[in-house]
Design a protein around this motif. Sequence first.
Motif, PDB file in Angstrom:
ATOM      1  N   TRP A   1     -10.409 -45.608  -9.808  1.00  0.00           N
ATOM      2  CA  TRP A   1     -11.334 -44.806 -10.058  1.00  0.00           C
ATOM      3  C   TRP A   1     -12.948 -45.071  -9.664  1.00  0.00           C
ATOM      4  N   GLY A   2     -13.104 -46.164  -9.550  1.00  0.00           N
ATOM      5  CA  GLY A   2     -14.560 -46.635  -9.410  1.00  0.00           C
ATOM      6  C   GLY A   2     -14.950 -46.015  -8.093  1.00  0.00           C
ATOM      7  N   LYS A   3     -14.250 -45.891  -6.885  1.00  0.00           N
ATOM      8  CA  LYS A   3     -14.692 -45.587  -5.525  1.00  0.00           C
ATOM      9  C   LYS A   3     -15.208 -44.101  -5.614  1.00  0.00           C
ATOM     10  N   PRO A   4     -14.311 -43.079  -6.158  1.00  0.00           N
ATOM     11  CA  PRO A   4     -14.678 -41.575  -6.359  1.00  0.00           C
ATOM     12  C   PRO A   4     -16.164 -41.674  -7.316  1.00  0.00           C
ATOM     13  N   LEU A   5     -16.209 -42.462  -8.239  1.00  0.00           N
ATOM     14  CA  LEU A   5     -17.435 -42.629  -9.232  1.00  0.00           C
ATOM     15  C   LEU A   5     -18.512 -43.067  -8.513  1.00  0.00           C
ATOM     16  N   LYS A   6     -18.235 -43.981  -7.645  1.00  0.00           N
ATOM     17  CA  LYS A   6     -19.598 -44.294  -6.867  1.00  0.00           C
ATOM     18  C   LYS A   6     -20.152 -43.641  -6.025  1.00  0.00           C
ATOM     19  N   ALA A   7     -19.143 -42.535  -5.275  1.00  0.00           N
ATOM     20  CA  ALA A   7     -19.852 -41.495  -4.398  1.00  0.00           C
ATOM     21  C   ALA A   7     -20.745 -40.555  -5.292  1.00  0.00           C
ATOM     22  N   ILE A   8     -20.166 -40.227  -6.433  1.00  0.00           N
ATOM     23  CA  ILE A   8     -20.871 -39.423  -7.175  1.00  0.00           C
ATOM     24  C   ILE A   8     -22.313 -39.837  -7.618  1.00  0.00           C
ATOM     25  N   ILE A   9     -22.089 -41.203  -8.094  1.00  0.00           N
ATOM     26  CA  ILE A   9     -23.361 -41.985  -8.538  1.00  0.00           C
ATOM     27  C   ILE A   9     -24.229 -42.037  -7.008  1.00  0.00           C
ATOM     28  N   ILE A  10     -23.931 -42.199  -6.290  1.00  0.00           N
ATOM     29  CA  ILE A  10     -24.716 -42.321  -4.860  1.00  0.00           C
ATOM     30  C   ILE A  10     -25.480 -41.164  -4.832  1.00  0.00           C
ATOM     31  N   SER A  11     -24.875 -39.926  -4.937  1.00  0.00           N
ATOM     32  CA  SER A  11     -25.495 -38.507  -4.668  1.00  0.00           C
ATOM     33  C   SER A  11     -26.347 -38.406  -5.529  1.00  0.00           C
ATOM     34  N   VAL A  12     -26.374 -38.749  -6.922  1.00  0.00           N
ATOM     35  CA  VAL A  12     -27.035 -38.710  -7.801  1.00  0.00           C
ATOM     36  C   VAL A  12     -28.388 -39.455  -7.922  1.00  0.00           C
ATOM     37  N   ILE A  13     -28.294 -40.650  -7.333  1.00  0.00           N
ATOM     38  CA  ILE A  13     -29.299 -41.363  -6.986  1.00  0.00           C
ATOM     39  C   ILE A  13     -30.142 -40.747  -5.972  1.00  0.00           C
ATOM     40  N   ALA A  14     -29.525 -40.210  -4.774  1.00  0.00           N
ATOM     41  CA  ALA A  14     -30.336 -39.711  -3.734  1.00  0.00           C
ATOM     42  C   ALA A  14     -31.234 -38.455  -4.318  1.00  0.00           C
ATOM     43  N   ILE A  15     -30.516 -37.677  -5.104  1.00  0.00           N
ATOM     44  CA  ILE A  15     -31.247 -36.595  -5.238  1.00  0.00           C
ATOM     45  C   ILE A  15     -32.383 -37.014  -6.507  1.00  0.00           C
ATOM     46  N   ASN A  16     -32.157 -37.802  -7.516  1.00  0.00           N
ATOM     47  CA  ASN A  16     -32.969 -38.210  -8.621  1.00  0.00           C
ATOM     48  C   ASN A  16     -34.206 -38.955  -7.784  1.00  0.00           C
ATOM     49  N   GLN A  17     -33.789 -39.607  -6.685  1.00  0.00           N
ATOM     50  CA  GLN A  17     -34.880 -40.549  -6.070  1.00  0.00           C
ATOM     51  C   GLN A  17     -36.000 -39.768  -5.410  1.00  0.00           C
ATOM     52  N   ILE A  18     -35.574 -38.754  -5.021  1.00  0.00           N
ATOM     53  CA  ILE A  18     -36.387 -37.556  -4.238  1.00  0.00           C
ATOM     54  C   ILE A  18     -37.421 -36.909  -5.299  1.00  0.00           C
ATOM     55  N   ALA A  19     -36.371 -36.147  -6.145  1.00  0.00           N
ATOM     56  CA  ALA A  19     -37.147 -35.464  -7.140  1.00  0.00           C
ATOM     57  C   ALA A  19     -38.165 -35.995  -8.365  1.00  0.00           C
ATOM     58  N   GLY A  20     -37.550 -37.282  -8.746  1.00  0.00           N
ATOM     59  CA  GLY A  20     -38.035 -38.092  -9.711  1.00  0.00           C
ATOM     60  C   GLY A  20     -39.701 -38.440  -9.554  1.00  0.00           C
ATOM     61  N   PRO A  21     -40.260 -39.023  -8.337  1.00  0.00           N
ATOM     62  CA  PRO A  21     -41.540 -39.284  -8.211  1.00  0.00           C
ATOM     63  C   PRO A  21     -42.504 -38.101  -8.144  1.00  0.00           C
ATOM     64  N   VAL A  22     -41.926 -37.021  -7.413  1.00  0.00           N
ATOM     65  CA  VAL A  22     -42.696 -35.805  -7.550  1.00  0.00           C
ATOM     66  C   VAL A  22     -43.058 -35.383  -9.025  1.00  0.00           C
ATOM     67  N   LEU A  23     -41.837 -35.124  -9.710  1.00  0.00           N
ATOM     68  CA  LEU A  23     -42.149 -34.847 -11.145  1.00  0.00           C
ATOM     69  C   LEU A  23     -43.184 -35.727 -11.911  1.00  0.00           C
ATOM     70  N   PHE A  24     -42.855 -37.032 -11.591  1.00  0.00           N
ATOM     71  CA  PHE A  24     -43.654 -37.906 -12.462  1.00  0.00           C
ATOM     72  C   PHE A  24     -44.970 -37.752 -12.067  1.00  0.00           C
ATOM     73  N   LYS A  25     -45.502 -37.373 -10.820  1.00  0.00           N
ATOM     74  CA  LYS A  25     -46.886 -37.304 -10.336  1.00  0.00           C
ATOM     75  C   LYS A  25     -47.394 -36.069 -11.106  1.00  0.00           C
ATOM     76  N   ILE A  26     -46.528 -35.145 -11.222  1.00  0.00           N
ATOM     77  CA  ILE A  26     -47.080 -34.099 -11.839  1.00  0.00           C
ATOM     78  C   ILE A  26     -47.288 -34.146 -13.437  1.00  0.00           C
ATOM     79  N   GLY A  27     -46.196 -34.929 -13.904  1.00  0.00           N
ATOM     80  CA  GLY A  27     -46.604 -35.382 -15.249  1.00  0.00           C
ATOM     81  C   GLY A  27     -47.918 -36.324 -15.420  1.00  0.00           C
TER      82      GLY A  27
END
Lengths: 357, 432
Positions: B397-423
């Motif tokens: 079950w680690g393999k499909p979970l890793k796929a989910i986590i990688i997608s989460v990282i990808a999106i947060n990594q793009i959105a996070g810094p932008v929001l932090f700058k606004i903050g």
Amino acid sequence: MFTRLFVIVAVAAVYFSVSIIFRKRKISTFVGMEYLILGFLLSKLPLGQALLKPLLFPFLGWIGLLIGLEADFHYLKEFPRNFLLKAGLWVTGLVSVLALALAGFTGQPAVAIFAPALAPVSFRTVSHFIPAKGAENRTVLFFVSILPFFILLLLTGVQTLILPLHSLVYLLCFSTLFAIFSRALLSLNHNPEGLLLVLIGVIILLSETCAVFGISPLAVSFFAGVYLANTCKKCDPVYHDIAADEKPLYMLFLLLVGMLAGIPNRPEFFLSALFMALIAGILRFVFIRIPWFHLKDYTWAYFMAPGGLAVAIGTDIWIQNGNSLSETWFPAFLVAVMLLQATGVLSGKSGKAGDMI
Amino acid sequence: MNRKTIGSVLLNIIGVSVLFFLIVAGSSTLPHSTAFGPYLALGFLIIVAYLSGILVKELGFPALTGNLLAGILFGPSVFSLISRTDIQALNFINTIALSFIALSAGGELKLKSLRENFKTISGITLSHTILILGGTLLVMVPFLRTSGIEGLSGPKVAWMAAIVLAVVAVAKSPASTIAVINEYRAKGPFTDVVLGVTMVKDVVVLIIFAVSMALIRGIGGEIPFSLSFLLHTFGDIFLSAGAGLVYGGLMILFYRYVAREVTVFIVIAAFLADELAHFAGLEQMLMCMIAGFVVQNFSRQGPLMIEGIEKSHLPIYVIFFSIAGAGLDFSYFRTVAVLVTLFILLRTGLIFLSTFAGAKLSGASSAVEKYAWTGFLTNAGLTLSIAILVEKAFPDWGKPLKAIIISVIAINQIAGPVLFKIGLVKSGEISG
């Protein structure tokens, strides 16, 4: 893992301690070759040396660009034509005789290719002994400062003769493309950190392209540098940015060269090194006696040290022609450069530095 | 926004991309085709990532978002100008860069401001730990059980996967936070709180992850819940902290007695720390953060270290984030889009709520209450390490979970810094 850790500690310790020791002993001009020795020692460790070879190319690109950026035509126009002609003849003469002697005495024509690498005179060493005061001193310093320019021109000339046609086309194309592209890139408004970063990117891209196409990174970046020096308004800050990191970059470069060359366990290796140093030393001595540029007014030892540029040119030659040379010749060349450097600096120190003979 | 700059930067990006494409295409026509190595890709990536950084900055976003986007665009996910093999070969640079960033994080944190903000930092960290862990478990367990996602919907597995996702929800990327703070030279109580929570949370996440792994093993019935596993993990954390103290001490000795070429030194120090941590099996980020913190707060040489960091941080950030961007894998996103979207929304909501609650209870300023959550959204190295470790330990079950986590990282990594700058802008600690 432990070996890598050991290497990092050794390099860091040598980097910081060597400069302190040598500064206290006031023989700073010798600094450089000790990194080559450390590289030779580290070459005995299993560090995956083959994987490190691509790292040589960016260093050569950086050195070529640095020399190219110094070749400002406005500056060169200040010299009388006669002076430039003599300097060109001096370099061509020395390199030709060196090439003939190396090929003739060793019986291996391929070794002659190291001739341009044994011709440079270390500006740092000469300027250490000869202060930039007085017309004669300045003439000598001018002469030594434009030598790399002529040597690189000659090196490229020789390469155009021996390179296959397609490589020659690549050399011309990439020199032009990178020159124009670097200028466009540098013309943007950068802060100093950004400018340095762009340069790092350009140097890596340019030199690794040369690695792929089998052409000289030193020559391509040299021509890009010459173009920038004469067309780009930001040439000065670019030059200062590159020159500012000269010491750590040369240190890493020499270390890497030593690690990749290694010292062969063959008795003929030391003989080859001694032989190369002897030929180069004698011929350099003879050429110093030529009554041009006031060279003969000073002790010969000042002009014996070839400096880091010699190692760079030799390495550039080696990475392109390594297959046609036996394993012995490149390390032998490096040891010969070290011997000439040590002879020049130590003899210059023991003599009356700065005094006329 | 300067249209002329944007135009010329765009032209340069196109120019260098065409040049790189020609080099790659031309190399295949060579008589003795030489495989171009990762360094060629690195040169190209540095230039386009830096230019993209300028471009997005002109548009009002942090430069690191541009670096990441350049990596994504030219990496294997979109244009494939840079291959996955090249990115893997260049990953060693990122581990060194991570040490550098951690040293920088420790160096930015002052004991005085930690003392002043102690209540707020501990309040937010505690509320993050309790509310995000609890909230994620509460929502994700039933969702996973009914989701029908292959490999994740069994009753036991749903619990185990939800525990991992809960840890991931708490985790954040110190690297992105530090990069945005350094880029905008942000200073003030808001920045101090975000930095403080970031540093403390790094340790907390390591502990929670150790406890979670022990729990998961217990649930899975493979190994009964063991105290020795926990003790071993705590031992590692203490050892890493101790190593950080010693390393910081050694750095102080250098700054006191040598104090030359500080830029070269900080790069060598980061490289050495990375090797040491791997050699001794220590937690690299923690060790380096503490080392930087020791130099800044227990010697007079802190400014010398910061000088070295400031002179070299741009190249390191550009290389780090562009390689990180190129390494992001979006190929799984389509298959797990619903779960990923739900998880991101849930995590963002919980971070907002828990930050607000923690700040409110600890009596923090209204800027911290309202905007500090923006600094805790990014995920990166630590989260990816969690995914990799879980995949290694529980491949089913680690393999499909890793796929989910990688997608989460990808999106947060793009959105996070932008929001932090606004903050940061809203908090008044940087100008818009």
